[in-house]
Write a protein that holds these residues in place. Sequence first.
Motif, short mmCIF file in Angstrom:
data_model
loop_
_atom_site.label_atom_id
_atom_site.label_comp_id
_atom_site.label_asym_id
_atom_site.label_seq_id
_atom_site.Cartn_x
_atom_site.Cartn_y
_atom_site.Cartn_z
N ALA A 19 0.82 -1.21 0.00
CA ALA A 19 0.00 0.00 0.00
C ALA A 19 0.85 1.27 0.00
O ALA A 19 0.40 2.34 -0.44
CB ALA A 19 -0.94 0.00 1.20
N GLU A 20 2.09 1.17 0.47
CA GLU A 20 2.98 2.33 0.47
C GLU A 20 3.60 2.57 -0.90
O GLU A 20 4.11 3.67 -1.18
CB GLU A 20 4.11 2.11 1.49
N CYS A 21 3.59 1.57 -1.76
CA CYS A 21 4.33 1.64 -3.02
C CYS A 21 3.73 2.57 -4.08
O CYS A 21 4.49 3.26 -4.79
CB CYS A 21 4.51 0.24 -3.59
N PRO A 22 2.40 2.62 -4.27
CA PRO A 22 1.88 3.49 -5.33
C PRO A 22 2.27 4.96 -5.18
O PRO A 22 2.60 5.62 -6.17
CB PRO A 22 0.36 3.29 -5.21
N MET A 23 2.25 5.47 -3.96
CA MET A 23 2.64 6.87 -3.75
C MET A 23 4.09 7.09 -4.13
O MET A 23 4.45 8.10 -4.75
CB MET A 23 2.42 7.27 -2.29
N GLN A 83 -6.13 -6.18 -11.32
CA GLN A 83 -6.38 -7.47 -10.67
C GLN A 83 -6.54 -7.29 -9.16
O GLN A 83 -7.43 -7.89 -8.54
CB GLN A 83 -5.21 -8.42 -10.93
N THR A 84 -5.71 -6.44 -8.57
CA THR A 84 -5.76 -6.21 -7.12
C THR A 84 -7.05 -5.52 -6.72
O THR A 84 -7.67 -5.87 -5.70
CB THR A 84 -4.54 -5.37 -6.68
N ILE A 85 -7.47 -4.53 -7.49
CA ILE A 85 -8.71 -3.82 -7.18
C ILE A 85 -9.91 -4.75 -7.23
O ILE A 85 -10.87 -4.61 -6.46
CB ILE A 85 -8.90 -2.63 -8.16
N LYS A 86 -9.87 -5.73 -8.10
CA LYS A 86 -11.01 -6.63 -8.29
C LYS A 86 -11.08 -7.76 -7.27
O LYS A 86 -12.08 -8.47 -7.20
CB LYS A 86 -10.95 -7.25 -9.70
N ILE A 87 -10.06 -7.93 -6.47
CA ILE A 87 -10.05 -9.02 -5.50
C ILE A 87 -11.18 -8.86 -4.50
O ILE A 87 -11.41 -7.77 -3.95
CB ILE A 87 -8.70 -9.09 -4.76
N SER A 88 -11.88 -9.94 -4.25
CA SER A 88 -12.91 -9.96 -3.20
C SER A 88 -12.64 -11.14 -2.28
O SER A 88 -11.99 -12.11 -2.67
CB SER A 88 -14.31 -10.08 -3.80
N VAL A 89 -13.10 -11.03 -1.06
CA VAL A 89 -12.89 -12.09 -0.06
C VAL A 89 -14.22 -12.45 0.56
O VAL A 89 -15.19 -11.67 0.50
CB VAL A 89 -11.89 -11.63 1.02
N PRO A 90 -14.34 -13.63 1.17
CA PRO A 90 -15.60 -14.04 1.80
C PRO A 90 -16.06 -13.05 2.86
O PRO A 90 -15.26 -12.35 3.49
CB PRO A 90 -15.25 -15.40 2.42
N LEU A 131 -6.05 -4.75 3.45
CA LEU A 131 -6.36 -5.05 2.05
C LEU A 131 -7.21 -3.96 1.43
O LEU A 131 -6.95 -3.51 0.30
CB LEU A 131 -7.07 -6.40 1.94
N ILE A 132 -8.22 -3.50 2.17
CA ILE A 132 -9.08 -2.44 1.64
C ILE A 132 -8.27 -1.16 1.42
O ILE A 132 -8.42 -0.47 0.40
CB ILE A 132 -10.25 -2.17 2.60
N ALA A 133 -7.38 -0.84 2.36
CA ALA A 133 -6.53 0.35 2.20
C ALA A 133 -5.64 0.22 0.98
O ALA A 133 -5.44 1.19 0.23
CB ALA A 133 -5.68 0.54 3.46
N LEU A 134 -5.11 -0.97 0.74
CA LEU A 134 -4.30 -1.21 -0.44
C LEU A 134 -5.11 -1.00 -1.71
O LEU A 134 -4.64 -0.35 -2.67
CB LEU A 134 -3.75 -2.64 -0.41
N GLN A 135 -6.33 -1.51 -1.74
CA GLN A 135 -7.16 -1.35 -2.94
C GLN A 135 -7.51 0.11 -3.19
O GLN A 135 -7.51 0.57 -4.34
CB GLN A 135 -8.43 -2.20 -2.80
N ILE A 136 -7.78 0.85 -2.13
CA ILE A 136 -8.09 2.28 -2.27
C ILE A 136 -6.89 3.04 -2.83
O ILE A 136 -7.01 3.87 -3.75
CB ILE A 136 -8.54 2.86 -0.93
N LYS A 137 -5.69 2.78 -2.28
CA LYS A 137 -4.50 3.49 -2.75
C LYS A 137 -4.13 3.08 -4.18
O LYS A 137 -3.64 3.92 -4.95
CB LYS A 137 -3.33 3.21 -1.79
N THR A 138 -4.38 1.83 -4.51
CA THR A 138 -4.14 1.39 -5.89
C THR A 138 -5.09 2.07 -6.85
O THR A 138 -4.68 2.55 -7.93
CB THR A 138 -4.30 -0.14 -5.98
N PHE A 139 -6.35 2.16 -6.47
CA PHE A 139 -7.35 2.84 -7.31
C PHE A 139 -6.99 4.31 -7.48
O PHE A 139 -7.09 4.87 -8.58
CB PHE A 139 -8.74 2.69 -6.70
N SER A 140 -6.55 4.96 -6.40
CA SER A 140 -6.17 6.37 -6.47
C SER A 140 -5.01 6.58 -7.44
O SER A 140 -4.97 7.57 -8.17
CB SER A 140 -5.79 6.87 -5.08
#
Length: 261
Positions: free
Chosen positions: A198-202, A228-235, A249-258
């Motif tokens: 999650a730190e990497c995109p910035m 692929q990461t943004i689309k990941i869903s979990v039970p 995981l949610i924080a990672l997806q948000i930062k990736t989307f941003s």
Amino acid sequence: MASLASNFESFAQTIAVASTRDRLRKVREIRESIEIVHTSEYENFLRHCFPVFRNVLERETPQMVNSDDQKVRLTILEILNRLPNNEVLRSYVPDLMRLCLVLLRTENEECAIICLRIVLDLHKNFRPSQEQFVRQFLEFMSHLYRNIPASVRTNFTSASSGSAGSDASSLVPGADGADAGAAGRRLTPATESFRVLAECPMIAMFLFQLYPKLIESSIATLLPLMVQTIKISVPDNVSSRYPVAYRDLIALQIKTFSFLT
């Protein structure tokens, strides 16, 4: 601080050969006296202490369980992260950058996050002379995104690391539960950590601003992995069973989307 400043060479030699407990005490003493790096003694400090710090981090085994050895490594990285990024440090920058980029692939989550901070600070303060290290960072970032499916499986199982939020699974067998944070907590490998990725995109965004010629080739690799990461869903039950890992995981997806938008 006076005893430290009076003989850096002796102090560094002691760290090199000391027992883990004594080494931890010494590096903590340095961390608590870190203001020494803001004086004229900074150059002497680096000359004697940096090689010892590098040897400890390079030659000794990264820890995946919280222990005194882990505390030594973490404290050394905290010291390196607090070094002034000025001309005194410049000659050490390539070695420090190489060290951090190697550790990112072998360390645990706690140490790797500090390594990322060091990498970003060095790029900010010694640009553009660090271009040679950019591709290595982007390759690490791509590796983590490529590994996301496996990381999801690892983080959301009962055998996962301490970030999973399950007390029973985050302790080493035989560890005293009351002192789990000090001696028994399992540590997430950096290459499986949502927090590290999650730190990497910035950081990547900043690097692309510095070195725009790298955008086209890098995005071709990163874009499908990020999607692929943004689309990941979990039970549904994951959020209650592993709340910390789920939030990461949610924080990672948000930062990736941003990053993509």
